[in-house]
Design an enzyme around this catalytic site. Structure first.
Site, mmCIF file in Angstrom:
data_model
loop_
_atom_site.group_PDB
_atom_site.id
_atom_site.type_symbol
_atom_site.label_atom_id
_atom_site.label_comp_id
_atom_site.label_asym_id
_atom_site.label_seq_id
_atom_site.Cartn_x
_atom_site.Cartn_y
_atom_site.Cartn_z
ATOM 1 N N ARG A 185 38.907 42.549 36.038
ATOM 2 C CA ARG A 185 38.762 43.853 35.394
ATOM 3 C C ARG A 185 39.938 44.060 34.474
ATOM 4 O O ARG A 185 39.526 44.701 33.411
ATOM 5 C CB ARG A 185 39.065 44.643 36.514
ATOM 6 C CG ARG A 185 40.431 44.625 37.509
ATOM 7 C CD ARG A 185 40.251 45.177 38.699
ATOM 8 N NE ARG A 185 39.429 44.366 39.534
ATOM 9 C CZ ARG A 185 39.101 44.993 40.933
ATOM 10 N NH1 ARG A 185 39.540 45.850 41.162
ATOM 11 N NH2 ARG A 185 38.406 43.789 41.805
ATOM 12 N N LYS A 199 44.910 32.379 46.086
ATOM 13 C CA LYS A 199 43.629 32.287 46.986
ATOM 14 C C LYS A 199 44.029 30.937 47.722
ATOM 15 O O LYS A 199 44.821 30.175 47.635
ATOM 16 C CB LYS A 199 42.384 31.895 46.110
ATOM 17 C CG LYS A 199 41.876 32.935 45.263
ATOM 18 C CD LYS A 199 40.526 32.402 44.371
ATOM 19 C CE LYS A 199 40.079 33.241 43.610
ATOM 20 N NZ LYS A 199 39.634 34.650 44.195
HETATM 21 N N1 BES Z 1 36.768 35.610 40.861
HETATM 22 C C1 BES Z 1 36.931 36.508 41.800
HETATM 23 C C2 BES Z 1 35.796 36.980 42.600
HETATM 24 C C3 BES Z 1 34.895 35.973 43.343
HETATM 25 C C4 BES Z 1 34.809 35.608 44.598
HETATM 26 C C5 BES Z 1 33.753 35.489 42.609
HETATM 27 C C6 BES Z 1 34.043 34.624 45.137
HETATM 28 C C7 BES Z 1 32.762 34.711 43.164
HETATM 29 C C8 BES Z 1 33.112 33.939 44.410
HETATM 30 C C9 BES Z 1 37.738 37.596 41.362
HETATM 31 O O1 BES Z 1 38.467 37.690 40.621
HETATM 32 C C10 BES Z 1 38.585 38.085 42.786
HETATM 33 O O2 BES Z 1 39.430 37.198 43.149
HETATM 34 N N2 BES Z 1 38.229 39.297 43.407
HETATM 35 C C11 BES Z 1 39.015 39.781 44.597
HETATM 36 C C12 BES Z 1 39.400 40.901 44.175
HETATM 37 C C13 BES Z 1 40.416 41.631 45.256
HETATM 38 C C14 BES Z 1 41.662 41.076 44.977
HETATM 39 C C15 BES Z 1 40.532 43.295 44.923
HETATM 40 C C16 BES Z 1 38.170 39.547 45.688
HETATM 41 O O3 BES Z 1 36.887 39.670 45.590
HETATM 42 O O4 BES Z 1 38.684 39.013 46.808
HETATM 43 MN MN MN Z 2 40.425 36.518 41.124
#
Ligand code: BES
Ligand code: MN
Ligand code: ZN
Length: 485
Positions: free
Chosen positions: A336, A262
């Site tokens: 997931r 990230k």
């Molecule tokens: N934990 C994150 C989702 C999230 C984002 C929670 C912001 C709270 C605030 C999750 O693990 C994630 O990173 N999801 C990705 C999925 C994508 C790579 C398909 C996302 O939402 O960008």
């Molecule tokens: Mn994530």
């Protein structure tokens, strides 16, 4: 500071600090001891969000506006409770007059206790000076609520206080930094709560997780220096259980994204990525006190998502507990993967229904904003039970579809599926991937709480940071549970 609530016929004269909840109509009828004209000149007309504080030599009265009575609901009373905490929190004892509140007496009392307790929440674990104005918790410890001393009124106040306590536990867990609340620490906290509440706890260590073939959890854990945990909690009701409900919660103690790393900005709040598991732990902690009549089993996979030298690489294939394989193309879609194992295990327990809570996708926040959770599932009557629980608890959810034809998006040339779909509709693809791990015939629902698990601002009973979203909803859901058809 824990607040004790007492239902009373009237507020004792000896109590000089009191709050009076006022609707627009009760203003029109006139308020004892106040000149309506003066109040109006001061900008107070009983509208929602308005307050008026009057201090005299003998005491102090806070008027809290609720707005027109036909629009007053539990949420309005919860918000009024939050105002009372904020404006009268520096006193020890406060009386509250609910006589003008048009909603059912028990609903109003529960919401009031929730609002007062939750708005007074502070996370001070890492503050060196807990007496400074900004970090000091409220000194409020006794609230006398007039208008009835009956057992039902008292029970409603107690219920609100108990739910707020469960929600505060969830907030504490979310607010604790990822380097402090590591998976082993989180597991110990959950087990300690279970012991104190008479629940059965089983904690799987890394060896047990390997023996149990939890390949999703192991795959996400691979980049970490800390071992994973898998926690199972069981609540057995007194007497014959009215069915079994399974709760599953995402327990990523910190989400860096892994090799699909990230941004710095994107990571700042990622200690919240165990908000689903925290909500489940918070809810489990109140089931006994609420006298819930069904059996409730919790399944909580815990790990951080890091990028150590042997971290899962994009392209790696993981084998989940139920035998299905997933090609990991984005290591940031890790929730997931661990939930796949947890849903497989929950299915093996053959519950009457499953609900999972997860801070799963940014896409769900794009769709519904920061305060509303996305609700998906495979059974309409189960979805309806969750919507009803949400209406009662005041934690908003919105039903989203799981379109069968979108499953093509995550077909993989090398494994049973990929862990990501195409760029749009990411909340739904995540839900569809989870569905692959729920055994046929089990009613299941998924709540994406990525938005509401965390708050950047203070509003009504919500404090900054972890919100504990879902605790009250889960408790209500368990209390009203009937096995869906
Ligand atoms: N934990 C994150 C989702 C999230 C984002 C929670 C912001 C709270 C605030 C999750 O693990 C994630 O990173 N999801 C990705 C999925 C994508 C790579 C398909 C996302 O939402 O960008
Ligand atoms: Mn994530
Ligand atoms: Zn995550």
């Amino acid at each position: 500071m824990t607040v004790t609530f007492t239902a009373s016929r009237s507020i004792p004269k000896s109590l000089p600090v009191r709050a009076v909840l006022v609707t627009s109509e009760s203003m029109a009828d006139g308020l004892d001891g106040f000149s309506v004209k003066t109040l109006k000149q001061a900008g107070f007309s009983g509208g929602s969000g308005e307050t008026y504080l009057s201090a005299t030599e003998t005491g102090c009265t806070l008027l809290v506006g609720l707005g027109p009575s036909e629009r007053v609901d539990a949420a309005a009373v919860r918000t009024a409770g939050a105002k009372i905490s904020k404006q009268l929190g520096r006193f020890r004892r406060v009386g509250v007059d609910l006589s003008a509140v048009p909603v059912d007496g028990e609903t109003a009392r529960q919401a009031l206790a929730e609002g007062i307790t939750l708005a007074g929440y502070r996370y001070r674990q890492f503050k060196s000076d807990v007496s400074s104005d900004k970090t000091r918790s409220t000194t409020l410890n006794a609230v006398t609520v007039g208008g009835g001393s009956g057992a039902k009124h008292q029970a409603a106040l107690d219920r609100g206080a108990v739910l707020a306590r469960g929600q505060s536990l969830a907030r504490d867990l979310v607010n604790e930094p990822g380097g402090s609340l590591t998976p082993p620490v989180f597991a110990r906290r959950a087990a300690a709560m279970a012991r104190s509440q008479g629940l059965v706890a089983k904690v799987w260590d890394e060896a047990a997780i390997k023996r149990g073939k939890l390949g999703g959890l192991l795959g996400v854990n691979r980049g970490s220096s800390l071992p994973p945990r898998f926690v199972e909690l069981t609540y057995n009701p007194k007497g014959r259980a009215q069915g079994t409900l399974a709760l599953v919660g995402k327990g990523i103690t910190f989400d860096s994204g892994g090799l699909s790393i990230k941004t710095g900005q994107g990571m700042m709040t990622m200690k919240c990525d165990m908000g689903g598991a925290a909500a489940v732990v918070g809810a489990m902690s109140v089931l006994g006190e609420l006298g819930v009549g069904c059996r409730v089993k919790a399944f909580l996979p815990m790990t951080d998502n890091m990028l150590g030298g042997d971290a899962t690489r994009p392209g790696d294939v993981l084998t989940i507990r139920n035998g299905k394989t997933i090609e990991v193309l984005n290591t940031d879609a890790e929730g997931r993967l661990i939930l796949a194992d947890a849903l497989s295990l929950a299915s093996e327990a053959k519950p009457d229904a499953i609900i999972d809570l997860a801070t799963l996708t940014g896409a769900c926040m794009v769709a519904l904003g920061p305060k509303i959770a996305g609700l998906m599932g495979n059974n309409d009557s189960w979805i309806e039970q969750i919507e009803s629980a949400s209406t009662v608890s005041g934690e908003r959810v919105w039903h989203l579809p799981l379109p069968d034809d979108y499953r093509k998006q995550f077909e993989s040339p090398v494994a049973d599926m990929k862990n990501i779909g195409t760029p749009h509709g990411g909340a739904l693809t995540a839900g569809l991937i989870l569905q692959e791990f729920v055994a046929d015939g089990i009613p299941w629902a998924h709540l994406d709480i990525a938005g509401p698990a965390w708050s950047d601002s203070e509003e009504a009973e919500i404090t900054k940071g972890g919100t504990g979203f879902g605790v009250r909803l889960l408790a209500e859901l368990a209390q009203a549970f009937t096995p869906p058809s």
